[in-house]
Write a protein that holds these residues in place. Structure first.
Motif, PDB file in Angstrom:
ATOM      1  N   LEU A 246     -11.072 -32.750 -14.769  1.00 42.18           N
ATOM      2  CA  LEU A 246      -9.636 -33.374 -14.648  1.00 42.18           C
ATOM      3  C   LEU A 246      -8.822 -32.245 -13.760  1.00 42.18           C
ATOM      4  N   LYS A 247      -8.878 -30.873 -13.998  1.00 39.62           N
ATOM      5  CA  LYS A 247      -8.146 -29.758 -13.378  1.00 39.62           C
ATOM      6  C   LYS A 247      -8.879 -29.889 -11.613  1.00 39.62           C
TER       7      LYS A 247
ATOM      8  N   VAL B 174       0.845 -27.305 -13.257  1.00 36.70           N
ATOM      9  CA  VAL B 174       0.434 -28.454 -14.094  1.00 36.70           C
ATOM     10  C   VAL B 174      -1.018 -28.734 -14.193  1.00 36.70           C
ATOM     11  N   GLY B 175      -1.833 -28.276 -13.093  1.00 35.12           N
ATOM     12  CA  GLY B 175      -3.279 -28.241 -13.439  1.00 35.12           C
ATOM     13  C   GLY B 175      -3.708 -27.440 -14.396  1.00 35.12           C
ATOM     14  N   GLY B 176      -3.051 -26.108 -14.695  1.00 38.31           N
ATOM     15  CA  GLY B 176      -3.581 -25.375 -15.764  1.00 38.31           C
ATOM     16  C   GLY B 176      -2.996 -25.985 -17.035  1.00 38.31           C
ATOM     17  N   GLN B 177      -1.996 -26.623 -16.982  1.00 45.56           N
ATOM     18  CA  GLN B 177      -1.497 -27.207 -18.179  1.00 45.56           C
ATOM     19  C   GLN B 177      -2.160 -28.142 -18.663  1.00 45.56           C
ATOM     20  N   ALA B 178      -2.682 -29.169 -17.729  1.00 44.36           N
ATOM     21  CA  ALA B 178      -3.568 -30.243 -18.242  1.00 44.36           C
ATOM     22  C   ALA B 178      -4.930 -29.972 -18.816  1.00 44.36           C
ATOM     23  N   ALA B 179      -5.464 -28.680 -17.946  1.00 43.34           N
ATOM     24  CA  ALA B 179      -6.637 -28.231 -18.502  1.00 43.34           C
ATOM     25  C   ALA B 179      -6.543 -27.756 -19.922  1.00 43.34           C
ATOM     26  N   SER B 180      -5.269 -27.181 -20.374  1.00 46.69           N
ATOM     27  CA  SER B 180      -5.130 -26.625 -21.772  1.00 46.69           C
ATOM     28  C   SER B 180      -4.865 -27.444 -22.877  1.00 46.69           C
TER      29      SER B 180
ATOM     30  N   LYS C  62      -4.854 -36.296 -19.164  1.00 43.05           N
ATOM     31  CA  LYS C  62      -5.206 -37.431 -18.290  1.00 43.05           C
ATOM     32  C   LYS C  62      -3.938 -37.887 -18.172  1.00 43.05           C
ATOM     33  N   ILE C  63      -3.076 -37.887 -19.201  1.00 43.08           N
ATOM     34  CA  ILE C  63      -1.697 -38.609 -18.982  1.00 43.08           C
ATOM     35  C   ILE C  63      -0.908 -37.746 -18.190  1.00 43.08           C
ATOM     36  N   LEU C  64      -0.730 -36.511 -18.362  1.00 46.24           N
ATOM     37  CA  LEU C  64      -0.272 -35.421 -17.614  1.00 46.24           C
ATOM     38  C   LEU C  64      -0.446 -35.612 -16.190  1.00 46.24           C
ATOM     39  N   VAL C  65      -1.705 -35.638 -15.643  1.00 50.45           N
ATOM     40  CA  VAL C  65      -2.371 -35.595 -14.358  1.00 50.45           C
ATOM     41  C   VAL C  65      -2.003 -36.870 -13.758  1.00 50.45           C
TER      42      VAL C  65
END
Length: 503
Positions: free
Chosen positions: A373-374, A317-323, A330-333
Protein backbone atom coordinates in the motif's frame (compact mmCIF):
# COMPACT_ATOMS: atom_id res chain seq x y z
CA UNK A 1 -13.14 27.02 -37.20
CA UNK A 2 -11.60 27.96 -40.55
CA UNK A 3 -8.03 29.10 -40.91
CA UNK A 4 -7.41 32.51 -42.46
CA UNK A 5 -5.11 33.10 -45.44
CA UNK A 6 -3.31 36.19 -46.71
CA UNK A 7 -2.04 35.93 -50.31
CA UNK A 8 1.00 38.07 -51.13
CA UNK A 9 1.59 37.73 -54.87
CA UNK A 10 2.35 40.35 -57.52
CA UNK A 11 0.91 38.40 -60.49
CA UNK A 12 -2.84 39.21 -60.58
CA UNK A 13 -3.87 36.11 -62.55
CA UNK A 14 -2.04 33.71 -60.24
CA UNK A 15 -3.35 35.53 -57.16
CA UNK A 16 -6.93 35.38 -58.42
CA UNK A 17 -6.50 31.72 -59.29
CA UNK A 18 -5.36 30.91 -55.76
CA UNK A 19 -8.28 32.84 -54.25
CA UNK A 20 -10.79 31.05 -56.45
CA UNK A 21 -9.33 27.60 -55.77
CA UNK A 22 -9.29 28.11 -52.00
CA UNK A 23 -12.83 29.47 -51.97
CA UNK A 24 -14.21 26.60 -54.07
CA UNK A 25 -12.18 23.65 -52.81
CA UNK A 26 -10.65 24.25 -49.39
CA UNK A 27 -13.36 24.11 -46.72
CA UNK A 28 -10.81 24.62 -43.92
CA UNK A 29 -9.46 27.93 -45.25
CA UNK A 30 -10.80 31.38 -46.11
CA UNK A 31 -8.88 34.20 -47.82
CA UNK A 32 -9.08 37.38 -45.73
CA UNK A 33 -6.71 39.59 -47.69
CA UNK A 34 -4.30 39.99 -50.58
CA UNK A 35 -1.29 42.13 -51.39
CA UNK A 36 0.83 42.88 -54.47
CA UNK A 37 4.10 43.80 -52.74
CA UNK A 38 6.04 42.46 -49.80
CA UNK A 39 5.66 45.74 -47.92
CA UNK A 40 1.90 45.76 -48.43
CA UNK A 41 1.88 42.12 -47.33
CA UNK A 42 3.72 43.01 -44.14
CA UNK A 43 1.27 45.82 -43.33
CA UNK A 44 -1.73 43.55 -43.93
CA UNK A 45 -0.16 40.75 -41.90
CA UNK A 46 0.07 43.10 -38.91
CA UNK A 47 -3.49 44.38 -39.39
CA UNK A 48 -5.27 41.11 -40.24
CA UNK A 49 -3.19 38.60 -38.22
CA UNK A 50 -3.75 35.70 -40.66
CA UNK A 51 -3.14 32.09 -39.70
CA UNK A 52 -1.27 31.46 -42.96
CA UNK A 53 0.54 33.63 -45.52
CA UNK A 54 1.15 32.44 -49.09
CA UNK A 55 3.97 34.66 -50.37
CA UNK A 56 5.77 34.86 -53.70
CA UNK A 57 9.54 35.10 -53.68
CA UNK A 58 9.72 37.81 -56.37
CA UNK A 59 7.81 40.99 -55.49
CA UNK A 60 8.50 44.71 -55.76
CA UNK A 61 9.48 46.90 -52.78
CA UNK A 62 10.11 43.90 -50.48
CA UNK A 63 10.65 40.36 -51.77
CA UNK A 64 9.44 37.14 -50.16
CA UNK A 65 12.71 36.37 -48.40
CA UNK A 66 12.80 39.83 -46.86
CA UNK A 67 9.18 39.47 -45.79
CA UNK A 68 9.93 36.04 -44.28
CA UNK A 69 12.88 37.50 -42.38
CA UNK A 70 10.74 40.34 -41.03
CA UNK A 71 8.01 37.94 -39.92
CA UNK A 72 10.64 35.83 -38.16
CA UNK A 73 12.47 38.72 -36.48
CA UNK A 74 9.25 40.28 -35.19
CA UNK A 75 7.95 36.97 -33.84
CA UNK A 76 4.70 37.18 -35.82
CA UNK A 77 2.66 34.12 -34.93
CA UNK A 78 1.73 32.89 -38.40
CA UNK A 79 2.53 30.01 -40.70
CA UNK A 80 3.88 30.88 -44.12
CA UNK A 81 4.57 29.13 -47.41
CA UNK A 82 6.96 30.40 -50.09
CA UNK A 83 5.74 30.44 -53.70
CA UNK A 84 8.67 30.06 -56.07
CA UNK A 85 9.77 28.82 -59.46
CA UNK A 86 12.28 26.00 -59.83
CA UNK A 87 14.97 28.35 -61.14
CA UNK A 88 14.78 30.34 -57.89
CA UNK A 89 14.45 27.42 -55.51
CA UNK A 90 18.00 27.42 -54.20
CA UNK A 91 17.57 31.10 -53.36
CA UNK A 92 14.19 30.38 -51.75
CA UNK A 93 15.70 27.74 -49.48
CA UNK A 94 17.08 30.46 -47.25
CA UNK A 95 13.49 31.01 -46.09
CA UNK A 96 13.70 27.72 -44.19
CA UNK A 97 15.84 29.39 -41.54
CA UNK A 98 13.12 32.00 -41.08
CA UNK A 99 10.46 29.37 -40.41
CA UNK A 100 8.92 28.68 -43.84
CA UNK A 101 6.85 25.53 -43.38
CA UNK A 102 6.94 24.49 -47.04
CA UNK A 103 7.24 25.60 -50.67
CA UNK A 104 4.74 25.84 -53.53
CA UNK A 105 6.50 25.52 -56.86
CA UNK A 106 5.23 27.27 -59.99
CA UNK A 107 3.63 26.04 -62.13
CA UNK A 108 1.54 24.23 -59.51
CA UNK A 109 -1.35 21.83 -59.96
CA UNK A 110 -4.59 21.66 -57.99
CA UNK A 111 -3.15 18.59 -56.25
CA UNK A 112 -0.09 20.60 -55.16
CA UNK A 113 -2.23 23.32 -53.60
CA UNK A 114 -4.57 20.80 -51.95
CA UNK A 115 -1.67 18.85 -50.48
CA UNK A 116 0.20 21.83 -49.10
CA UNK A 117 -2.90 23.48 -47.61
CA UNK A 118 -3.85 20.14 -46.08
CA UNK A 119 -0.48 20.00 -44.33
CA UNK A 120 -0.88 23.61 -43.22
CA UNK A 121 -4.34 22.85 -41.83
CA UNK A 122 -2.95 20.05 -39.66
CA UNK A 123 -0.16 22.32 -38.41
CA UNK A 124 -2.66 25.06 -37.59
CA UNK A 125 -4.91 22.69 -35.63
CA UNK A 126 -1.93 21.43 -33.64
CA UNK A 127 -0.84 25.01 -32.95
CA UNK A 128 -4.34 25.95 -31.79
CA UNK A 129 -4.44 22.98 -29.43
CA UNK A 130 -1.08 24.01 -27.97
CA UNK A 131 -2.24 27.62 -27.58
CA UNK A 132 -5.44 26.45 -25.88
CA UNK A 133 -3.38 24.41 -23.42
CA UNK A 134 -1.04 27.32 -22.65
CA UNK A 135 -3.97 29.70 -22.12
CA UNK A 136 -5.64 27.26 -19.74
CA UNK A 137 -2.39 26.73 -17.83
CA UNK A 138 -1.97 30.49 -17.46
CA UNK A 139 -5.55 30.94 -16.28
CA UNK A 140 -5.22 28.21 -13.69
CA UNK A 141 -1.84 29.47 -12.55
CA UNK A 142 -3.10 32.99 -12.00
CA UNK A 143 -6.76 32.64 -10.98
CA UNK A 144 -6.12 29.65 -8.70
CA UNK A 145 -2.98 31.39 -7.35
CA UNK A 146 -0.80 28.39 -8.03
CA UNK A 147 1.98 30.40 -9.61
CA UNK A 148 2.32 34.08 -10.47
CA UNK A 149 5.30 36.19 -11.47
CA UNK A 150 6.15 39.00 -13.87
CA UNK A 151 6.95 36.69 -16.77
CA UNK A 152 3.68 34.81 -16.38
CA UNK A 153 1.60 37.96 -16.16
CA UNK A 154 3.35 39.47 -19.20
CA UNK A 155 2.70 36.29 -21.18
CA UNK A 156 -0.94 36.35 -20.02
CA UNK A 157 -1.39 39.93 -21.23
CA UNK A 158 0.05 39.04 -24.65
CA UNK A 159 -2.11 35.96 -25.13
CA UNK A 160 -5.37 37.49 -23.99
CA UNK A 161 -4.72 41.00 -25.32
CA UNK A 162 -7.52 43.43 -24.41
CA UNK A 163 -10.38 40.99 -23.67
CA UNK A 164 -13.23 40.69 -21.23
CA UNK A 165 -13.19 37.52 -19.12
CA UNK A 166 -16.43 35.85 -18.05
CA UNK A 167 -16.65 33.07 -15.49
CA UNK A 168 -19.22 30.40 -16.36
CA UNK A 169 -20.09 27.95 -13.60
CA UNK A 170 -22.14 24.77 -13.76
CA UNK A 171 -24.29 25.07 -10.64
CA UNK A 172 -25.22 21.38 -10.51
CA UNK A 173 -24.24 18.42 -12.67
CA UNK A 174 -27.03 16.33 -11.12
CA UNK A 175 -30.32 18.21 -11.63
CA UNK A 176 -33.70 16.86 -10.62
CA UNK A 177 -35.27 14.62 -13.24
CA UNK A 178 -31.94 13.60 -14.80
CA UNK A 179 -30.21 10.32 -14.05
CA UNK A 180 -26.70 11.62 -14.53
CA UNK A 181 -23.97 9.78 -12.65
CA UNK A 182 -20.25 10.26 -12.02
CA UNK A 183 -19.41 8.44 -15.25
CA UNK A 184 -21.33 11.07 -17.21
CA UNK A 185 -19.23 14.01 -15.94
CA UNK A 186 -16.84 14.19 -18.88
CA UNK A 187 -19.58 13.73 -21.48
CA UNK A 188 -21.62 16.53 -19.87
CA UNK A 189 -18.60 18.80 -19.65
CA UNK A 190 -17.84 18.17 -23.32
CA UNK A 191 -21.47 18.89 -24.26
CA UNK A 192 -21.57 22.14 -22.30
CA UNK A 193 -18.22 23.20 -23.76
CA UNK A 194 -19.46 22.64 -27.31
CA UNK A 195 -22.70 24.55 -26.74
CA UNK A 196 -20.92 27.55 -25.21
CA UNK A 197 -18.18 27.52 -27.83
CA UNK A 198 -20.63 27.44 -30.72
CA UNK A 199 -22.73 30.29 -29.33
CA UNK A 200 -19.70 32.47 -28.53
CA UNK A 201 -18.08 31.95 -31.93
CA UNK A 202 -21.38 32.74 -33.65
CA UNK A 203 -21.14 36.25 -32.19
CA UNK A 204 -17.83 36.75 -34.05
CA UNK A 205 -16.32 38.49 -31.05
CA UNK A 206 -12.87 36.92 -30.91
CA UNK A 207 -14.23 34.38 -28.46
CA UNK A 208 -12.07 31.79 -26.71
CA UNK A 209 -13.57 29.31 -24.28
CA UNK A 210 -11.23 27.67 -21.78
CA UNK A 211 -11.70 25.07 -19.06
CA UNK A 212 -10.72 26.30 -15.59
CA UNK A 213 -12.11 23.45 -13.48
CA UNK A 214 -14.42 20.51 -14.15
CA UNK A 215 -17.38 22.79 -13.40
CA UNK A 216 -16.03 26.19 -14.44
CA UNK A 217 -15.14 27.76 -17.78
CA UNK A 218 -13.62 31.08 -18.71
CA UNK A 219 -14.94 32.90 -21.79
CA UNK A 220 -12.52 35.44 -23.21
CA UNK A 221 -14.22 37.84 -25.64
CA UNK A 222 -13.69 41.17 -27.29
CA UNK A 223 -15.88 44.08 -26.24
CA UNK A 224 -18.08 43.49 -29.30
CA UNK A 225 -19.95 40.56 -27.69
CA UNK A 226 -23.67 41.18 -27.19
CA UNK A 227 -23.47 40.19 -23.53
CA UNK A 228 -27.11 40.00 -22.48
CA UNK A 229 -28.19 38.21 -25.64
CA UNK A 230 -25.33 35.71 -25.46
CA UNK A 231 -25.90 34.94 -21.76
CA UNK A 232 -29.61 34.33 -22.30
CA UNK A 233 -28.96 32.08 -25.28
CA UNK A 234 -26.25 30.12 -23.47
CA UNK A 235 -28.30 29.53 -20.32
CA UNK A 236 -31.35 28.53 -22.38
CA UNK A 237 -29.41 26.18 -24.65
CA UNK A 238 -27.60 24.34 -21.84
CA UNK A 239 -30.84 24.00 -19.90
CA UNK A 240 -32.82 22.88 -22.94
CA UNK A 241 -30.34 20.29 -24.21
CA UNK A 242 -28.94 18.96 -20.92
CA UNK A 243 -31.30 20.13 -18.18
CA UNK A 244 -28.34 21.81 -16.43
CA UNK A 245 -28.25 25.38 -15.18
CA UNK A 246 -25.22 27.63 -15.54
CA UNK A 247 -24.26 30.88 -13.88
CA UNK A 248 -22.17 33.53 -15.64
CA UNK A 249 -20.46 36.54 -14.10
CA UNK A 250 -18.08 39.15 -15.48
CA UNK A 251 -14.64 38.98 -13.86
CA UNK A 252 -13.24 42.00 -15.70
CA UNK A 253 -10.68 43.04 -18.28
CA UNK A 254 -7.64 40.88 -19.01
CA UNK A 255 -5.50 44.02 -18.60
CA UNK A 256 -6.25 44.17 -14.85
CA UNK A 257 -4.97 40.88 -13.45
CA UNK A 258 -5.32 41.91 -9.81
CA UNK A 259 -9.01 42.66 -10.40
CA UNK A 260 -9.50 39.28 -12.12
CA UNK A 261 -7.90 37.39 -9.24
CA UNK A 262 -9.89 39.35 -6.65
CA UNK A 263 -13.20 38.93 -8.50
CA UNK A 264 -12.67 35.19 -8.89
CA UNK A 265 -11.72 34.76 -5.22
CA UNK A 266 -14.80 36.72 -4.11
CA UNK A 267 -17.06 34.59 -6.32
CA UNK A 268 -15.52 31.31 -5.20
CA UNK A 269 -15.80 32.20 -1.51
CA UNK A 270 -19.53 32.94 -1.85
CA UNK A 271 -20.20 29.84 -3.88
CA UNK A 272 -21.77 26.86 -2.11
CA UNK A 273 -21.27 23.52 -3.82
CA UNK A 274 -24.07 20.95 -3.63
CA UNK A 275 -23.21 18.24 -1.12
CA UNK A 276 -23.76 15.51 -3.70
CA UNK A 277 -20.77 16.76 -5.69
CA UNK A 278 -18.45 16.01 -2.76
CA UNK A 279 -17.61 12.29 -2.42
CA UNK A 280 -17.35 11.22 1.23
CA UNK A 281 -14.98 8.80 2.87
CA UNK A 282 -14.58 7.86 6.52
CA UNK A 283 -11.22 7.91 8.28
CA UNK A 284 -10.12 5.37 10.92
CA UNK A 285 -11.77 7.35 13.70
CA UNK A 286 -15.16 6.99 12.05
CA UNK A 287 -15.37 10.75 11.43
CA UNK A 288 -16.73 11.69 7.99
CA UNK A 289 -13.98 13.33 5.99
CA UNK A 290 -14.46 14.85 2.54
CA UNK A 291 -12.07 14.43 -0.32
CA UNK A 292 -12.66 18.15 -0.78
CA UNK A 293 -11.00 18.83 2.60
CA UNK A 294 -7.92 16.80 1.63
CA UNK A 295 -7.85 18.55 -1.73
CA UNK A 296 -7.94 21.95 -0.03
CA UNK A 297 -5.04 20.98 2.26
CA UNK A 298 -2.91 19.86 -0.68
CA UNK A 299 -3.87 22.92 -2.75
CA UNK A 300 -2.85 25.23 0.09
CA UNK A 301 0.65 23.72 -0.02
CA UNK A 302 0.77 24.06 -3.81
CA UNK A 303 -0.38 27.68 -3.65
CA UNK A 304 2.22 28.48 -1.01
CA UNK A 305 4.90 27.25 -3.39
CA UNK A 306 6.48 25.11 -0.65
CA UNK A 307 6.95 21.94 -2.72
CA UNK A 308 9.37 20.31 -0.21
CA UNK A 309 6.62 20.63 2.41
CA UNK A 310 4.17 19.05 -0.03
CA UNK A 311 6.56 16.13 -0.55
CA UNK A 312 6.96 15.71 3.22
CA UNK A 313 3.17 15.75 3.55
CA UNK A 314 2.85 12.90 1.05
CA UNK A 315 5.55 10.86 2.80
CA UNK A 316 3.81 11.39 6.14
CA UNK A 317 0.51 10.15 4.70
CA UNK A 318 2.26 7.11 3.24
CA UNK A 319 3.86 6.31 6.58
CA UNK A 320 0.58 6.79 8.40
CA UNK A 321 -1.23 4.47 5.96
CA UNK A 322 1.39 1.77 6.54
CA UNK A 323 0.98 2.00 10.34
CA UNK A 324 -2.80 1.49 10.28
CA UNK A 325 -4.83 -1.64 9.87
CA UNK A 326 -4.82 -2.54 6.18
CA UNK A 327 -8.47 -1.57 5.63
CA UNK A 328 -8.02 1.79 7.35
CA UNK A 329 -4.79 2.39 5.47
CA UNK A 330 -6.57 1.72 2.17
CA UNK A 331 -9.28 4.23 3.04
CA UNK A 332 -6.66 6.88 3.84
CA UNK A 333 -4.73 6.24 0.62
CA UNK A 334 -7.83 6.16 -1.59
CA UNK A 335 -8.99 9.40 0.03
CA UNK A 336 -5.74 11.15 -0.92
CA UNK A 337 -5.49 9.50 -4.34
CA UNK A 338 -8.96 10.79 -5.22
CA UNK A 339 -7.94 14.26 -4.07
CA UNK A 340 -4.81 14.12 -6.27
CA UNK A 341 -6.97 12.98 -9.19
CA UNK A 342 -9.37 15.91 -8.71
CA UNK A 343 -6.51 18.41 -8.42
CA UNK A 344 -5.02 16.98 -11.60
CA UNK A 345 -8.38 17.54 -13.30
CA UNK A 346 -8.60 21.12 -12.03
CA UNK A 347 -5.07 22.03 -13.09
CA UNK A 348 -5.25 20.17 -16.37
CA UNK A 349 -2.38 17.80 -15.55
CA UNK A 350 -4.00 15.08 -17.66
CA UNK A 351 -4.28 17.30 -20.74
CA UNK A 352 -1.15 16.06 -22.54
CA UNK A 353 0.15 13.32 -20.26
CA UNK A 354 -2.87 11.01 -20.11
CA UNK A 355 -4.90 9.73 -17.18
CA UNK A 356 -3.86 6.72 -15.07
CA UNK A 357 -5.05 3.50 -16.67
CA UNK A 358 -6.78 2.29 -13.49
CA UNK A 359 -8.94 4.25 -10.96
CA UNK A 360 -7.51 4.43 -7.39
CA UNK A 361 -10.23 2.23 -5.86
CA UNK A 362 -9.63 -0.59 -8.33
CA UNK A 363 -5.87 -0.29 -8.00
CA UNK A 364 -5.78 -0.28 -4.18
CA UNK A 365 -8.41 -2.92 -3.45
CA UNK A 366 -6.29 -5.99 -4.46
CA UNK A 367 -3.27 -4.94 -2.32
CA UNK A 368 -2.62 -7.45 0.47
CA UNK A 369 -0.08 -5.76 2.74
CA UNK A 370 0.81 -2.38 4.24
CA UNK A 371 4.23 -2.23 2.46
CA UNK A 372 2.43 -2.77 -0.88
CA UNK A 373 0.00 0.00 0.00
CA UNK A 374 2.78 2.41 0.94
CA UNK A 375 4.68 1.59 -2.26
CA UNK A 376 1.58 2.15 -4.40
CA UNK A 377 0.86 5.53 -2.82
CA UNK A 378 4.49 6.58 -3.23
CA UNK A 379 4.29 5.86 -6.96
CA UNK A 380 0.99 7.77 -7.13
CA UNK A 381 2.26 10.94 -5.47
CA UNK A 382 5.57 10.84 -7.36
CA UNK A 383 3.58 10.70 -10.60
CA UNK A 384 1.59 13.70 -9.38
CA UNK A 385 4.78 15.61 -8.52
CA UNK A 386 6.21 14.87 -11.98
CA UNK A 387 3.01 16.10 -13.63
CA UNK A 388 3.10 19.26 -11.52
CA UNK A 389 6.69 19.93 -12.57
CA UNK A 390 5.87 19.53 -16.27
CA UNK A 391 2.72 21.61 -15.89
CA UNK A 392 4.64 24.50 -14.35
CA UNK A 393 7.13 24.44 -17.21
CA UNK A 394 4.27 24.51 -19.72
CA UNK A 395 2.49 27.28 -17.81
CA UNK A 396 5.57 29.48 -18.06
CA UNK A 397 7.39 28.79 -21.34
CA UNK A 398 10.04 31.36 -20.43
CA UNK A 399 11.43 29.16 -17.69
CA UNK A 400 11.57 26.13 -19.95
CA UNK A 401 15.27 26.06 -20.75
CA UNK A 402 14.93 23.13 -23.13
CA UNK A 403 12.39 24.96 -25.27
CA UNK A 404 14.70 27.96 -25.39
CA UNK A 405 17.52 25.66 -26.45
CA UNK A 406 15.37 24.06 -29.16
CA UNK A 407 14.32 27.47 -30.48
CA UNK A 408 17.98 28.53 -30.71
CA UNK A 409 18.97 25.28 -32.44
CA UNK A 410 16.19 25.60 -35.01
CA UNK A 411 17.43 29.08 -35.84
CA UNK A 412 21.13 28.17 -36.08
CA UNK A 413 21.19 24.51 -37.14
CA UNK A 414 22.88 25.36 -40.46
CA UNK A 415 25.82 26.87 -38.59
CA UNK A 416 28.60 24.29 -38.99
CA UNK A 417 30.19 25.49 -35.75
CA UNK A 418 27.04 25.12 -33.64
CA UNK A 419 27.87 23.37 -30.35
CA UNK A 420 26.02 22.67 -27.13
CA UNK A 421 28.40 25.11 -25.45
CA UNK A 422 27.18 27.85 -27.77
CA UNK A 423 23.54 26.99 -27.00
CA UNK A 424 24.25 26.82 -23.25
CA UNK A 425 25.85 30.26 -23.30
CA UNK A 426 22.81 31.68 -25.09
CA UNK A 427 20.37 30.44 -22.41
CA UNK A 428 22.80 30.95 -19.51
CA UNK A 429 23.24 27.32 -18.43
CA UNK A 430 26.25 25.16 -17.74
CA UNK A 431 26.99 23.05 -20.90
CA UNK A 432 27.26 19.79 -18.96
CA UNK A 433 24.00 20.45 -17.14
CA UNK A 434 22.25 21.39 -20.40
CA UNK A 435 23.53 18.22 -22.07
CA UNK A 436 22.07 16.06 -19.29
CA UNK A 437 18.81 18.02 -19.15
CA UNK A 438 18.43 17.96 -22.94
CA UNK A 439 18.78 14.18 -23.07
CA UNK A 440 16.33 13.75 -20.19
CA UNK A 441 13.64 16.02 -21.64
CA UNK A 442 13.88 15.20 -25.37
CA UNK A 443 15.14 11.63 -25.23
CA UNK A 444 17.91 12.58 -27.68
CA UNK A 445 21.46 13.83 -27.47
CA UNK A 446 22.22 17.33 -28.73
CA UNK A 447 23.97 15.94 -31.81
CA UNK A 448 21.15 13.51 -32.51
CA UNK A 449 18.56 16.27 -32.28
CA UNK A 450 20.44 18.54 -34.71
CA UNK A 451 20.88 15.66 -37.15
CA UNK A 452 17.17 14.82 -36.98
CA UNK A 453 16.26 18.46 -37.63
CA UNK A 454 18.47 18.57 -40.72
CA UNK A 455 16.91 15.35 -42.02
CA UNK A 456 13.41 16.76 -41.57
CA UNK A 457 14.39 19.82 -43.62
CA UNK A 458 15.82 17.47 -46.25
CA UNK A 459 12.42 15.74 -46.47
CA UNK A 460 10.83 19.06 -47.42
CA UNK A 461 13.30 19.54 -50.25
CA UNK A 462 13.02 15.96 -51.50
CA UNK A 463 9.24 16.21 -51.56
CA UNK A 464 9.00 19.60 -53.29
CA UNK A 465 11.98 19.96 -55.62
CA UNK A 466 14.00 18.25 -58.31
CA UNK A 467 17.29 19.22 -56.70
CA UNK A 468 19.94 16.54 -56.78
CA UNK A 469 20.42 14.64 -53.55
CA UNK A 470 23.98 15.96 -53.34
CA UNK A 471 22.61 19.52 -53.56
CA UNK A 472 20.02 18.86 -50.85
CA UNK A 473 22.76 17.35 -48.71
CA UNK A 474 24.77 20.58 -48.90
CA UNK A 475 21.68 22.74 -48.37
CA UNK A 476 20.74 21.19 -45.04
CA UNK A 477 24.27 21.19 -43.68
CA UNK A 478 25.82 17.79 -44.52
CA UNK A 479 29.28 17.80 -46.08
CA UNK A 480 29.24 14.26 -47.49
CA UNK A 481 26.35 12.93 -49.60
CA UNK A 482 27.18 9.28 -48.89
CA UNK A 483 27.08 9.89 -45.16
CA UNK A 484 23.86 11.91 -45.60
CA UNK A 485 22.16 9.05 -47.45
CA UNK A 486 23.29 6.55 -44.83
CA UNK A 487 21.98 8.65 -41.93
CA UNK A 488 18.72 9.39 -43.77
CA UNK A 489 18.04 5.69 -44.41
CA UNK A 490 18.90 4.75 -40.84
CA UNK A 491 16.46 7.33 -39.50
CA UNK A 492 13.53 6.92 -41.92
CA UNK A 493 14.09 3.30 -43.07
CA UNK A 494 14.17 4.44 -46.71
CA UNK A 495 16.89 6.06 -48.79
CA UNK A 496 16.51 9.69 -49.98
CA UNK A 497 15.75 8.53 -53.52
CA UNK A 498 13.12 6.05 -52.28
CA UNK A 499 11.53 8.76 -50.14
CA UNK A 500 11.30 11.03 -53.19
CA UNK A 501 9.65 8.29 -55.24
CA UNK A 502 7.06 7.67 -52.52
CA UNK A 503 6.17 11.35 -52.26
Amino acid sequence: MKGTVLIVEDQPNFREGLKFFIRENMANWTVIGEAETGLEGWEKALALKPDLILMDIHMPVMNGIELAERIHSHGLDTLFIIITGFQDFQYAQSAIRYGAMDFLLKPCSDEDITRILGIASKKLQAKRRDQQTVREHLLRSILLRVQMNQELTSHFLRLFEDSQLWLITITDYCPEGKNYGADDLYVLQYGIYNILQELALAEDAGAKLLILKEDQFILSVSSGLATTCWRDHAELAVSEYLGITIDSTLLGSSTDIDQLVSAYADYDEQRVLPAKLMPLTVDHTGKPHTVEAVKNEIMSLIISGDLPALHDYFEKVGGQAASLQLTDGKILVINHALALHQISEVLGLFAQQGKPAEPPLQAVDPLTSSPELKSWFKAAYQDFENRMDRWKQQANPYVNSIQQAIDYIEEHYLDSELTIKQVAEHIHLNPSYLSTLFKKETGETFTGFVTKLKLQKAQVLLRNTDLKISEICQTVGFDDSTYFSSVFKKHFQVSPSEFRQQH
